[in-house]
Design an enzyme around this catalytic site. Structure first.
Site, PDB file in Angstrom:
ATOM      1  N   ARG A 153      13.105   2.935   0.174  1.00 38.38           N
ATOM      2  CA  ARG A 153      11.742   3.094  -0.320  1.00 38.38           C
ATOM      3  C   ARG A 153      11.788   3.549  -1.791  1.00 38.38           C
ATOM      4  O   ARG A 153      12.687   4.300  -2.168  1.00 38.38           O
ATOM      5  CB  ARG A 153      11.093   4.153   0.556  1.00 38.38           C
ATOM      6  CG  ARG A 153       9.647   4.314   0.392  1.00 38.38           C
ATOM      7  CD  ARG A 153       9.089   5.188   1.521  1.00 38.38           C
ATOM      8  NE  ARG A 153       7.795   5.626   1.111  1.00 38.38           N
ATOM      9  CZ  ARG A 153       7.521   6.858   0.686  1.00 38.38           C
ATOM     10  NH1 ARG A 153       8.449   7.782   0.672  1.00 38.38           N
ATOM     11  NH2 ARG A 153       6.306   7.144   0.284  1.00 38.38           N
TER      12      ARG A 153
ATOM     13  N   CYS B 159       6.123  -5.379   0.286  1.00 44.39           N
ATOM     14  CA  CYS B 159       6.265  -4.034  -0.286  1.00 44.39           C
ATOM     15  C   CYS B 159       6.213  -2.958   0.801  1.00 44.39           C
ATOM     16  O   CYS B 159       7.151  -2.845   1.580  1.00 44.39           O
ATOM     17  CB  CYS B 159       5.243  -3.845  -1.397  1.00 44.39           C
ATOM     18  SG  CYS B 159       5.740  -2.547  -2.535  1.00 44.39           S
TER      19      CYS B 159
ATOM     20  N   ILE C 148       5.645  -3.028  -7.466  1.00 46.57           N
ATOM     21  CA  ILE C 148       4.899  -1.790  -7.692  1.00 46.57           C
ATOM     22  C   ILE C 148       5.488  -0.699  -6.802  1.00 46.57           C
ATOM     23  O   ILE C 148       5.307  -0.727  -5.586  1.00 46.57           O
ATOM     24  CB  ILE C 148       3.397  -1.983  -7.377  1.00 46.57           C
ATOM     25  CG1 ILE C 148       2.818  -3.145  -8.193  1.00 46.57           C
ATOM     26  CG2 ILE C 148       2.615  -0.691  -7.655  1.00 46.57           C
ATOM     27  CD1 ILE C 148       1.458  -3.624  -7.713  1.00 46.57           C
ATOM     28  N   ARG C 149       6.216   0.216  -7.394  1.00 46.26           N
ATOM     29  CA  ARG C 149       6.930   1.239  -6.609  1.00 46.26           C
ATOM     30  C   ARG C 149       7.564   0.617  -5.365  1.00 46.26           C
ATOM     31  O   ARG C 149       7.374   1.063  -4.230  1.00 46.26           O
ATOM     32  CB  ARG C 149       5.995   2.392  -6.223  1.00 46.26           C
ATOM     33  CG  ARG C 149       5.582   3.232  -7.424  1.00 46.26           C
ATOM     34  CD  ARG C 149       4.749   4.435  -7.052  1.00 46.26           C
ATOM     35  NE  ARG C 149       5.487   5.434  -6.265  1.00 46.26           N
ATOM     36  CZ  ARG C 149       6.445   6.223  -6.748  1.00 46.26           C
ATOM     37  NH1 ARG C 149       6.791   6.151  -8.001  1.00 46.26           N
ATOM     38  NH2 ARG C 149       7.041   7.091  -5.976  1.00 46.26           N
TER      39      ARG C 149
ATOM     40  N   GLY D  62       0.881  -1.160   0.000  1.00 43.36           N
ATOM     41  CA  GLY D  62       0.000   0.000   0.000  1.00 43.36           C
ATOM     42  C   GLY D  62       0.916   1.206   0.000  1.00 43.36           C
ATOM     43  O   GLY D  62       1.783   1.318  -0.859  1.00 43.36           O
ATOM     44  N   GLU D  63       0.754   2.057   0.973  1.00 40.22           N
ATOM     45  CA  GLU D  63       1.631   3.224   1.073  1.00 40.22           C
ATOM     46  C   GLU D  63       2.115   3.291   2.525  1.00 40.22           C
ATOM     47  O   GLU D  63       1.310   3.467   3.440  1.00 40.22           O
ATOM     48  CB  GLU D  63       0.853   4.470   0.664  1.00 40.22           C
ATOM     49  CG  GLU D  63       1.688   5.455  -0.124  1.00 40.22           C
ATOM     50  CD  GLU D  63       2.830   6.003   0.705  1.00 40.22           C
ATOM     51  OE1 GLU D  63       3.988   5.972   0.234  1.00 40.22           O
ATOM     52  OE2 GLU D  63       2.581   6.449   1.835  1.00 40.22           O
ATOM     53  N   SER D  64       3.415   3.145   2.697  1.00 41.12           N
ATOM     54  CA  SER D  64       3.941   2.982   4.057  1.00 41.12           C
ATOM     55  C   SER D  64       3.682   4.199   4.942  1.00 41.12           C
ATOM     56  O   SER D  64       3.432   4.047   6.145  1.00 41.12           O
ATOM     57  CB  SER D  64       5.436   2.659   4.019  1.00 41.12           C
ATOM     58  OG  SER D  64       6.141   3.630   3.283  1.00 41.12           O
TER      59      SER D  64
ATOM     60  N   HIS E 289       4.684  -8.421  -4.553  1.00 37.97           N
ATOM     61  CA  HIS E 289       3.292  -8.649  -4.132  1.00 37.97           C
ATOM     62  C   HIS E 289       2.828 -10.054  -4.527  1.00 37.97           C
ATOM     63  O   HIS E 289       2.215 -10.208  -5.581  1.00 37.97           O
ATOM     64  CB  HIS E 289       2.374  -7.656  -4.856  1.00 37.97           C
ATOM     65  CG  HIS E 289       2.475  -6.255  -4.391  1.00 37.97           C
ATOM     66  ND1 HIS E 289       1.549  -5.687  -3.547  1.00 37.97           N
ATOM     67  CD2 HIS E 289       3.380  -5.296  -4.655  1.00 37.97           C
ATOM     68  CE1 HIS E 289       1.871  -4.430  -3.315  1.00 37.97           C
ATOM     69  NE2 HIS E 289       2.983  -4.162  -3.976  1.00 37.97           N
TER      70      HIS E 289
ATOM     71  N   GLU F  28       0.363 -11.690  -3.560  1.00 35.29           N
ATOM     72  CA  GLU F  28      -1.107 -11.844  -3.576  1.00 35.29           C
ATOM     73  C   GLU F  28      -1.685 -11.558  -4.956  1.00 35.29           C
ATOM     74  O   GLU F  28      -2.847 -11.864  -5.210  1.00 35.29           O
ATOM     75  CB  GLU F  28      -1.741 -10.910  -2.522  1.00 35.29           C
ATOM     76  CG  GLU F  28      -1.828  -9.430  -2.873  1.00 35.29           C
ATOM     77  CD  GLU F  28      -0.488  -8.679  -2.764  1.00 35.29           C
ATOM     78  OE1 GLU F  28       0.540  -9.322  -2.517  1.00 35.29           O
ATOM     79  OE2 GLU F  28      -0.509  -7.440  -2.957  1.00 35.29           O
TER      80      GLU F  28
HETATM   81  N1  GLN Z   1       6.003   2.947  -2.548  1.00 35.92           N
HETATM   82  C1  GLN Z   1       5.170   2.455  -1.484  1.00 35.92           C
HETATM   83  C2  GLN Z   1       5.640   2.974  -0.142  1.00 35.92           C
HETATM   84  O1  GLN Z   1       6.527   3.722  -0.070  1.00 35.92           O
HETATM   85  C3  GLN Z   1       5.129   0.950  -1.462  1.00 35.92           C
HETATM   86  C4  GLN Z   1       4.407   0.449  -2.685  1.00 35.92           C
HETATM   87  C5  GLN Z   1       3.639  -0.809  -2.469  1.00 35.92           C
HETATM   88  O2  GLN Z   1       3.424  -1.262  -1.359  1.00 35.92           O
HETATM   89  N2  GLN Z   1       3.157  -1.339  -3.552  1.00 35.92           N
HETATM   90  O3  GLN Z   1       5.115   2.635   0.852  1.00 35.92           O
END
Ligand code: GLN
Length: 202
Positions: A111, A82, A140-141, A50-52, A181, A183
């Protein structure tokens, strides 16, 4: 020993639903965790991508940061994918200044490490301990593990391209982290590995 361990999924933000079905398929009883009382009942915790920064903010708001830190310090198995890998790292590079992780893993994680041009991609990576084909890993990023302490076992590295040799999966005791990921594919071997780690700890 229970055959279906209860595995929590931190359900504040991110790929919660996909992990619920992957964990169920891998032999666990999945339990979304949004409050400390739900954390108390689980044998292990999965921290999704997700987004940390958002996950760390919401964990603070929901009063989960300290309870999760304590459980991890007491030996609860945890798996971070991630953003979840970022949350488990003892040191984060290129994090937001207000990022507050759970920590526990003796790794330095960068990150958004793969940079803009290869923001999202997939690659086949062999994972130590998993039989058969390499894992088709979706990034993904994603972060990578920039360096790891002596107690950390590297499970997978990127091979080829500009990120050649970068660590994308690692384990330290009951803690597991992947940059990718699992999942998002039908391959349940990473979830099965984590469920096995949870069983070992019961
Ligand atoms: N770039 C996201 C972060 O900094 C991580 C991306 C992800 O979990 N798919 O948290």
């Amino acid at each position: 020993m229970s055959t279906r361990p209860s595995v929590g999924i931190l359900a504040l933000q991110g790929d919660v639903r996909e992990h619920v079905s992957a964990l169920a398929a891998a032999g666990a009883d999945p339990v979304p965790v949004r409050r400390a009382s739900e954390l108390d009942g689980v044998d292990g915790l999965l921290i999704p991508g997700g987004e940390s920064t958002t996950i760390s903010r919401l964990a603070r708001i929901f009063d989960l940061t300290d309870p999760i830190r304590k459980r991890i310090a007491a030996g609860m198995p945890a798996y971070g994918s991630c953003a979840g890998m970022i949350m488990l790292a003892n040191t984060v590079l290129d994090g937001r200044p207000d990022h507050e992780g759970f920590g526990g893993m003796d790794v330095v994680v960068r990150r958004n490490a793969f940079g803009r041009q290869v923001d999202s991609f997939s690659a086949d990576v062999p994972v130590v301990g998993l039989e058969g084909e390499p894992v088709h890993a979706v990034f993904i990023r994603a972060p990578w593990v920039e360096s790891a302490g002596a107690d950390v076992r590297v499970l997978a590295r990127i091979s080829g391209g500009p990120a050649d040799g970068r660590i994308v999966a690692a384990r330290q005791g009951a803690l597991l982290a992947t940059s990718f990921h699992p999942e998002l594919t039908g391959d349940r071997r990473i979830h099965a590995l984590f469920v096995e780690m949870v069983r070992e700890q019961q």
